[in-house]
Scaffold this motif. Structure first.
Motif, PDB file in Angstrom:
ATOM      1  N   PRO A  38       0.835  -1.199   0.000  1.00 27.22           N
ATOM      2  CA  PRO A  38       0.000   0.000   0.000  1.00 27.22           C
ATOM      3  C   PRO A  38       0.868   1.247   0.000  1.00 27.22           C
ATOM      4  O   PRO A  38       2.042   1.209   0.375  1.00 27.22           O
ATOM      5  N   LEU A  39       0.296   2.341  -0.452  1.00 28.57           N
ATOM      6  CA  LEU A  39       1.020   3.608  -0.444  1.00 28.57           C
ATOM      7  C   LEU A  39       0.941   4.188   0.956  1.00 28.57           C
ATOM      8  O   LEU A  39      -0.127   4.576   1.430  1.00 28.57           O
ATOM      9  N   GLN A  75       7.177   4.205  -7.903  1.00 29.80           N
ATOM     10  CA  GLN A  75       7.036   2.811  -8.325  1.00 29.80           C
ATOM     11  C   GLN A  75       5.871   2.111  -7.626  1.00 29.80           C
ATOM     12  O   GLN A  75       5.173   1.283  -8.241  1.00 29.80           O
ATOM     13  N   VAL A  76       5.627   2.424  -6.360  1.00 32.86           N
ATOM     14  CA  VAL A  76       4.479   1.846  -5.661  1.00 32.86           C
ATOM     15  C   VAL A  76       3.173   2.303  -6.320  1.00 32.86           C
ATOM     16  O   VAL A  76       2.248   1.503  -6.532  1.00 32.86           O
ATOM     17  N   ILE A  77       3.103   3.586  -6.667  1.00 28.64           N
ATOM     18  CA  ILE A  77       1.889   4.117  -7.301  1.00 28.64           C
ATOM     19  C   ILE A  77       1.658   3.448  -8.650  1.00 28.64           C
ATOM     20  O   ILE A  77       0.509   3.135  -9.016  1.00 28.64           O
ATOM     21  N   LEU A 137      -2.040  -0.116 -11.760  1.00 28.45           N
ATOM     22  CA  LEU A 137      -2.303  -1.291 -12.587  1.00 28.45           C
ATOM     23  C   LEU A 137      -3.393  -2.172 -11.990  1.00 28.45           C
ATOM     24  O   LEU A 137      -4.101  -2.876 -12.714  1.00 28.45           O
ATOM     25  N   GLU A 138      -3.543  -2.118 -10.672  1.00 29.68           N
ATOM     26  CA  GLU A 138      -4.468  -3.021  -9.988  1.00 29.68           C
ATOM     27  C   GLU A 138      -5.885  -2.490  -9.873  1.00 29.68           C
ATOM     28  O   GLU A 138      -6.836  -3.261  -9.845  1.00 29.68           O
ATOM     29  N   LEU A 143      -4.563   8.386  -7.367  1.00 28.72           N
ATOM     30  CA  LEU A 143      -3.238   7.828  -7.606  1.00 28.72           C
ATOM     31  C   LEU A 143      -2.477   8.633  -8.661  1.00 28.72           C
ATOM     32  O   LEU A 143      -1.277   8.886  -8.528  1.00 28.72           O
ATOM     33  N   TRP A 144      -3.186   9.044  -9.720  1.00 32.53           N
ATOM     34  CA  TRP A 144      -2.536   9.871 -10.743  1.00 32.53           C
ATOM     35  C   TRP A 144      -2.077  11.204 -10.153  1.00 32.53           C
ATOM     36  O   TRP A 144      -0.982  11.692 -10.471  1.00 32.53           O
TER      37      TRP A 144
END
Length: 493
Positions: A207-208, A238-240, A245-246, A256-257
């Motif tokens: 998780p972020l 990289q986590v974002i 993708l999920e 997220l963007w």
């Protein structure tokens, strides 16, 4: 025991021929034998190896079988360093007693572990490899193409690994940057093992982590502060990516963007503040910023969906408006996917440039700006950021909706400066100063919602133009009052 030092990049399979041509054509490049590798990854029913951050596999090729265990290591940006132990065997299951006894934690019962082993997932791929001398170092470049297999599901493998065989780790990056100049790539955070555990259902993307303010080094050194800021930005980026993708949830995607863009902006600001922003890297940032211009309307549209009651009140035509918004969101998301951004060459070039700067920072390779201590440096950055806000929205000016849209990025970046250095200051004064500006940023997003609603409903059966005008003017009145009050507040630095 070998210490594996490697950098991984992901790419699209259509660039295979170009990659082969590029690597084979490099000076001092020696192609190696192409091999077909089958790998079974083992763990216990309780995933004890995963919990110890170990990876256990048996690898088969045409003429060898070996068992490998990788133990916990370290990561700097995208460069992974892990101890690994390789032992030739004849069977297809690992024998744990062949590994050195000192690798096991004190509480490990090796016999019990052996009895509980089972195959969790497989990876099967073809590996093309090259040995390349660069800058006095020897690097093995391996291109792997195949699949991760678990629970009857498959996920493609298409990645380049740069492994240091002799010399300096910086050679990995310089060679990777050469590749990135010709082929669209991106940093590969997830190992094959991580992807296998995820596909098998035993692990989810990290998780972020929610960060109110970045945790700066205790000794407040400038070089360590730069390292922390770069590491934080690259890691979160990289986590974002993984989370984007999920998720299929539109409001979550929009958030997220926004967070991804915040990472990119924070990294650019950091390099600029420390005098490390070259013209080339600045061009990378500017191009990626242009590619992310869709984020603003996406955020506005998702805010409308997320805050319907608050934004639309008790109007009876909410259903029609929601349908229009959903249609626009769907079109926007379908035309702006992460995979498309990955095909922009500057995306991977920027990531690798940042990792290169991080590695140089870690090794003391930068002559940093001369400040006696971090507090004075942060005060200077805060003041510069604040002055920019005062200049673009002076207290004497009357600002309309368009004016606020024009200063949105400047305000966002000023808030990011506070996010980076906020922990250096007293909480009460800091929060009292930042709160109205964060409210103003939300107000700008809401103005964007009203403008999009006006555009969406312009040619529809829904006429809300008068209502929208009233809402916008009411919000602008509140924002103007808040802005002028906030400009008179005493800075906390």
């Amino acid at each position: 025991m070998d210490a594996e030092i490697e950098l991984k990049l992901f790419m699209q399979s259509q660039h295979h021929d170009l990659l082969v041509s590029l690597l084979s054509g490099m000076s001092e490049s020696t192609p190696q034998e192409t091999r077909h590798l089958s790998n079974k990854y083992f763990d216990t029913a309780t995933l004890q190896f995963r919990r110890w951050k170990m990876g256990l596999r048996v690898r088969n090729s045409e003429n060898f079988t070996e068992q490998t265990i990788k133990t916990a290591g370290s990561v700097i940006g995208g460069i992974h360093t892990r101890p690994e132990y390789n032992i030739a065997i004849e069977q297809n299951t690992p024998s744990l007693d062949l590994f050195p006894k000192e690798i096991w934690p004190n509480e490990a019962d090796v016999d019990a572990l052996q009895d509980d082993l089972h195959c969790v997932f497989e990876t099967n791929f073809t590996r093309q490899a090259w040995h390349i001398y660069i800058e006095g170092s020897l690097v093995e470049v391996a291109f792997d193409l195949g699949d991760v297999i678990a629970n009857g599901q498959t996920e493609p493998i298409c990645e380049i690994e740069f492994e240091l065989l002799a010399g300096e780790a910086s050679a990995l990056l310089h060679l990777a940057i050469e590749v990135a100049r010709a082929i669209p790539v991106r940093l590969g955070k997830a190992s094959k093992a991580q992807r296998g555990y995820q596909l098998s259902g035993h692990q989810h993307s990290a998780p972020l982590e929610k960060i109110d303010y970045i945790c700066l080094p205790a000794d407040k050194s400038l070089s360590k502060t730069l390292k922390v800021l770069l590491e934080t930005g690259i890691e979160r980026w990289q986590v974002i990516e993984s989370l984007l993708l999920e998720t299929q949830d539109i409001p979550h995607q929009a958030k997220l963007w926004m967070q991804l863009r915040a990472c990119v902006r924070l990294l650019r600001l950091t390099l600029s503040q420390f005098g490390l922003l070259s013209k080339q890297v600045l061009q990378y940032f500017e191009l990626i910023e242009q590619q992310m211009q869709f984020i603003e309307p996406l955020q506005s549209l998702s805010l409308i969906l997320d805050e319907q009651k608050k934004l639309l009140g008790k109007r009876v035509n909410k259903t029609v408006i929601t349908e229009l918004v959903l249609k626009s969101v769907t079109e926007l998301v379908s035309t702006h996917k992460l995979a498309q951004l990955w095909q922009v060459p500057e995306y991977g070039q920027l990531q690798l440039s940042l990792v290169d700067l991080l590695l140089k920072t870690t090794n003391g390779g930068h002559q940093l700006v001369d400040y006696p201590e971090l507090g004075l440096f942060a005060n200077h950055l805060q003041q510069d950021s604040w002055q920019r806000i005062v200049d673009v929205m002076p207290v004497s000016a009357a600002m309309d909706s368009l004016d606020y849209q024009k200063v949105a990025q400047a305000l966002d970046e000023s808030i990011l400066v506070g996010f980076a250095y906020g922990e250096l200051y007293q909480e009460e004064d800091r929060e009292a100063f930042r709160a109205p500006w964060q409210d103003l940023a939300l107000g700008i997003q809401t103005l964007g919602c009203y403008q999009l609603l006006a555009k969406l409903t312009q040619d529809s059966e829904v006429d809300i133009s008068g209502w929208l005008e009233d809402k916008e003017q009411s919000l602008l009145f509140a924002m103007e009052h808040s802005r002028k009050s906030a400009l008179n507040n005493q800075p906390y630095w």
